[in-house]
Every structure is written in C-alpha cells, then in structure tokens.
Design a protein around this motif. Sequence first.
Motif, PDB file in Angstrom:
ATOM      1  N   GLN A 141       0.684  -1.273   0.026  1.00  0.00           N
ATOM      2  CA  GLN A 141       0.094   0.230  -0.083  1.00  0.00           C
ATOM      3  C   GLN A 141       0.891   1.278   0.000  1.00  0.00           C
ATOM      4  OE1 GLN A 141      -2.337  -0.557   3.486  1.00  0.00           O
ATOM      5  NE2 GLN A 141      -3.760  -1.878   2.501  1.00  0.00           N
ATOM      6  N   ARG A 170       2.368   0.143  -4.478  1.00  0.00           N
ATOM      7  CA  ARG A 170       1.344   0.544  -5.306  1.00  0.00           C
ATOM      8  C   ARG A 170       1.583   1.795  -6.133  1.00  0.00           C
ATOM      9  NH1 ARG A 170      -3.905   0.920  -2.047  1.00  0.00           N
ATOM     10  NH2 ARG A 170      -3.756  -1.469  -2.119  1.00  0.00           N
ATOM     11  N   GLY A 171       1.723   1.758  -7.540  1.00  0.00           N
ATOM     12  CA  GLY A 171       1.713   2.902  -8.286  1.00  0.00           C
ATOM     13  C   GLY A 171       3.243   3.032  -8.800  1.00  0.00           C
ATOM     14  N   ILE A 172       3.811   2.153  -8.522  1.00  0.00           N
ATOM     15  CA  ILE A 172       5.461   2.504  -8.838  1.00  0.00           C
ATOM     16  C   ILE A 172       5.358   2.126 -10.425  1.00  0.00           C
ATOM     17  CG2 ILE A 172       6.252   0.270  -8.256  1.00  0.00           C
ATOM     18  CD1 ILE A 172       8.730   1.646  -7.234  1.00  0.00           C
ATOM     19  N   GLU A 173       6.258   2.890 -11.135  1.00  0.00           N
ATOM     20  CA  GLU A 173       6.418   2.446 -12.600  1.00  0.00           C
ATOM     21  C   GLU A 173       7.814   2.475 -12.788  1.00  0.00           C
ATOM     22  OE1 GLU A 173       3.891   2.193 -14.900  1.00  0.00           O
ATOM     23  OE2 GLU A 173       2.365   2.394 -13.242  1.00  0.00           O
TER      24      GLU A 173
END
Length: 120
Positions: free
Chosen positions: A39, A43-46
């Motif tokens: 969380q 989450r959201g890591i690129e």
Amino acid sequence: MAFAGSQGNFRLNVCKPVILHNVLESIEIMADACRSFEQRFARGIEPNIVRIDEHLSNSLMLATALTPHIGYEKAAQISLAAHREGTSLREAALALGLVTAEQFAEWIRPAEMTGPRADR
C-alpha cells in the motif's frame, strides 16, 4: 518458539500451544508488513524504461556473451577498456577493433541472456 520447543519431554510437549500461538502471531505480523509495503510503497510504482536501458547498455557483464565468439582474454580486454574509459561495452569493443558493429548486435542480446534456455 525455540525455547518452548526445547521445554517438552519426549513426544509430550506441554508448550505446543505456546509454539502455535507464536507461529500464528508471526504470520500475522508478516502479512501486515506485506500489506503495508504494497500500500505505501509498491502501489503505483512505474519502471523508468529509459534509465533501465541506460544501465543495461552500460553493463560490463554483457561481455560474457562475447566469450564464446572471441575468447575470454579479448572479452576481458573489452570490458576493462570500457570500465577505464567510462564508455559502453559496445563503444569499447568497436574502438579496439575486436568485433564489428554487426557482430556485437548479433552476439549481445540481453533479453536472450535473462530467460530460460532450451539447451540448459
């Protein structure tokens, strides 16, 4: 858990409930840590594809793919030259004249070096 396990006699261990409680508590703590990591961090890591490609092209470990074609000594010479001059492996190989651009492109294929192979 280890202490409780050492306190039993023979096959009758009166500390088994303590062991079980501690195992379950440890599993719960680990699960909470995994959820928190997902969380708050994952989450959201690129991926930064440009930076990954840059690191890949500058990796001296790619010299191992040259070894079957030009031998260990020449591959090591290319790798050392790239390290000393701060250039890519490709630039060093071409500057030393040990391989052509076509050969380098044919032999150095990082995507093929990272997966399973049928001949292994």
